[in-house]
Write a protein that holds these residues in place. Structure first.
Motif, PDB file in Angstrom:
ATOM      1  N   TYR A 168       0.643  -1.274  -0.175  1.00 55.50           N
ATOM      2  CA  TYR A 168      -0.244   0.118   0.257  1.00 55.50           C
ATOM      3  C   TYR A 168       0.707   1.271  -0.379  1.00 55.50           C
ATOM      4  CZ  TYR A 168      -3.198  -3.293   1.510  1.00 55.50           C
ATOM      5  OH  TYR A 168      -4.285  -4.193   1.250  1.00 55.50           O
ATOM      6  N   GLN A 181       0.738   5.658   1.666  1.00 56.07           N
ATOM      7  CA  GLN A 181      -0.106   6.135   1.795  1.00 56.07           C
ATOM      8  C   GLN A 181       0.618   8.055   1.330  1.00 56.07           C
ATOM      9  OE1 GLN A 181      -0.742   7.548   5.996  1.00 56.07           O
ATOM     10  NE2 GLN A 181      -2.769   7.938   6.113  1.00 56.07           N
ATOM     11  N   GLY A 232      -2.772  13.495   2.441  1.00 55.83           N
ATOM     12  CA  GLY A 232      -4.477  13.547   2.329  1.00 55.83           C
ATOM     13  C   GLY A 232      -5.178  12.362   1.242  1.00 55.83           C
ATOM     14  N   GLN A 233      -4.185  11.775   1.193  1.00 57.49           N
ATOM     15  CA  GLN A 233      -4.861  10.824   0.176  1.00 57.49           C
ATOM     16  C   GLN A 233      -5.148   9.131   1.879  1.00 57.49           C
ATOM     17  OE1 GLN A 233      -5.787   9.992  -2.405  1.00 57.49           O
ATOM     18  NE2 GLN A 233      -5.950  12.320  -2.938  1.00 57.49           N
ATOM     19  N   GLY A 234      -5.764   8.751   1.411  1.00 56.87           N
ATOM     20  CA  GLY A 234      -5.670   7.092   2.275  1.00 56.87           C
ATOM     21  C   GLY A 234      -4.693   6.682   1.908  1.00 56.87           C
ATOM     22  N   LEU A 235      -4.690   5.315   2.196  1.00 60.98           N
ATOM     23  CA  LEU A 235      -4.041   3.890   2.022  1.00 60.98           C
ATOM     24  C   LEU A 235      -4.314   3.718   0.471  1.00 60.98           C
ATOM     25  CD1 LEU A 235      -3.769   1.658   5.758  1.00 60.98           C
ATOM     26  CD2 LEU A 235      -1.742   2.855   4.583  1.00 60.98           C
ATOM     27  N   PHE A 253      -3.630   0.426  -2.928  1.00 62.81           N
ATOM     28  CA  PHE A 253      -3.532  -0.769  -2.695  1.00 62.81           C
ATOM     29  C   PHE A 253      -2.988  -0.302  -3.941  1.00 62.81           C
ATOM     30  CE2 PHE A 253      -3.510  -5.545  -3.170  1.00 62.81           C
ATOM     31  CZ  PHE A 253      -4.137  -5.242  -3.948  1.00 62.81           C
ATOM     32  N   GLY A 288      -3.572  -2.584  -7.829  1.00 62.40           N
ATOM     33  CA  GLY A 288      -4.366  -1.153  -8.258  1.00 62.40           C
ATOM     34  C   GLY A 288      -4.369  -0.253  -9.005  1.00 62.40           C
ATOM     35  N   LEU A 330       4.665   6.859   2.318  1.00 60.29           N
ATOM     36  CA  LEU A 330       5.343   6.010   3.059  1.00 60.29           C
ATOM     37  C   LEU A 330       4.760   4.899   2.797  1.00 60.29           C
ATOM     38  CD1 LEU A 330       5.486   4.518   6.232  1.00 60.29           C
ATOM     39  CD2 LEU A 330       3.296   4.635   7.193  1.00 60.29           C
ATOM     40  N   LEU A 347       3.081   0.383   3.084  1.00 58.16           N
ATOM     41  CA  LEU A 347       3.774   0.071   3.873  1.00 58.16           C
ATOM     42  C   LEU A 347       3.314  -1.639   3.194  1.00 58.16           C
ATOM     43  CD1 LEU A 347       0.542   1.338   6.185  1.00 58.16           C
ATOM     44  CD2 LEU A 347       3.143   0.874   7.015  1.00 58.16           C
ATOM     45  N   GLN A 370      -5.305  -7.944   7.509  1.00 57.68           N
ATOM     46  CA  GLN A 370      -4.255  -7.999   7.904  1.00 57.68           C
ATOM     47  C   GLN A 370      -2.876  -7.542   8.832  1.00 57.68           C
ATOM     48  OE1 GLN A 370      -3.707  -6.786   3.572  1.00 57.68           O
ATOM     49  NE2 GLN A 370      -5.195  -7.449   2.420  1.00 57.68           N
ATOM     50  N   PHE A 395       0.210  -5.533   9.585  1.00 60.97           N
ATOM     51  CA  PHE A 395       1.092  -4.768   8.888  1.00 60.97           C
ATOM     52  C   PHE A 395       2.591  -4.083   9.212  1.00 60.97           C
ATOM     53  CE2 PHE A 395      -1.974  -1.990   6.014  1.00 60.97           C
ATOM     54  CZ  PHE A 395      -2.708  -2.909   6.100  1.00 60.97           C
ATOM     55  N   GLY A 396       3.106  -4.162   8.309  1.00 59.37           N
ATOM     56  CA  GLY A 396       4.640  -3.427   8.783  1.00 59.37           C
ATOM     57  C   GLY A 396       4.919  -2.327   9.401  1.00 59.37           C
ATOM     58  N   PRO A 397       5.707  -1.908   9.943  1.00 62.76           N
ATOM     59  CA  PRO A 397       6.268  -0.638  10.255  1.00 62.76           C
ATOM     60  C   PRO A 397       6.664   0.494   8.801  1.00 62.76           C
ATOM     61  CG  PRO A 397       7.677  -1.799  10.392  1.00 62.76           C
ATOM     62  CD  PRO A 397       7.204  -2.465   9.448  1.00 62.76           C
TER      63      PRO A 397
END
Lengths: 112, 114
Positions: free
Chosen positions: A35, A37, A40-43, A45, A58, A88, A90, A101, A103-105
């Motif tokens: 994913y 990020q 202003g945007q969501g995660l 795919f 995606g 970012l 992920l 799911q 998630f990693g850092p």
């Protein structure tokens, strides 16, 4: 059980370069999803790999690609980096049966 | 294009208050609805995965309900605590899009003041 790990955690690149990010899933998980990020945007795919095959994709350009190895570890590659790729990234692992799911850092990428 | 909407965008409550957020998603081709909690400087953490219309899930003081016919889910937090401060994300998967392809809303940012 060890969680999802991602390397590197931070990365600075310049426009036009390419980058490879790595994700190690939880032991026994065969599905790895990626994913993006941005502010202003969501995660968003990117894609999902299951047993070394890309199973879902995606709406990202072909500059974004990935692969999965036989041990379920996954890599994501972005070629010809653009400023807008700063984000970012992920990854998340799962059993691949539509459950939760994990998630990693994340890897924070800055493109200058 | 699948659209997942969450409201409100942000919320400030006092410790001890109960609160709830809404997630709206397409009612057609529904497969599953996920809720995640994302605390600052941490990774998103799964709260619930719901698949059946009328499903209700509970984990401690947090619960969620699901209405797949009208395309919404509510997340409730009873007696909010400062450690509940986080962004709460919902994500939808469709039967036509792939069970692992999560479409996320932009989240509800909750701040609980002591």
């Amino acid at each position: 059980k060890a969680g999802v790990t991602q390397t590197p955690r931070y990365l600075i690149k310049t426009r036009g370069q390419q980058v490879t990010l790595s994700c190690s899933p939880i032991s026994g998980h065969r599905s790895v999803s990626w994913y993006q990020q941005t502010p202003g945007q969501g995660l968003q795919f990117l894609f999902e790999y299951f047993s070394e095959t890309q199973r879902n994709k995606g709406n990202f350009p072909g500059r974004f690609s990935g692969r999965q190895f036989s041990n379920s570890r996954s890599e994501m590659n972005v070629s010809t980096l653009e400023l807008g790729d700063s984000a970012l990234y992920l990854c998340a692992s799962s059993l691949g049966t539509s459950g939760a799911q994990y998630f990693g850092p994340g890897t924070r990428l800055l493109v200058l | 294009i699948l659209n997942v909407e969450q409201s409100p965008q942000s919320l400030h409550v006092q410790e001890g208050d109960s609160t709830n957020f809404t997630c709206s998603f397409p009612s057609s081709n529904f497969y599953a609805l996920h809720w995640y909690r994302w605390e600052t400087a941490k990774s998103p953490e799964a709260l619930f995965v719901m698949t059946l219309n009328g499903d209700e899930k509970k984990k401690g003081r947090i619960s969620a309900t699901l209405n797949t016919k009208e395309g919404y889910s509510y997340l409730y937090i009873k007696g909010s605590q400062p450690e509940d401060s986080a962004t709460y994300l919902c994500a939808f998967t469709s039967s036509s899009g792939g069970s692992e392809k999560l479409v996320f809303g932009k989240g509800t940012k909750l701040t609980v003041n002591p």
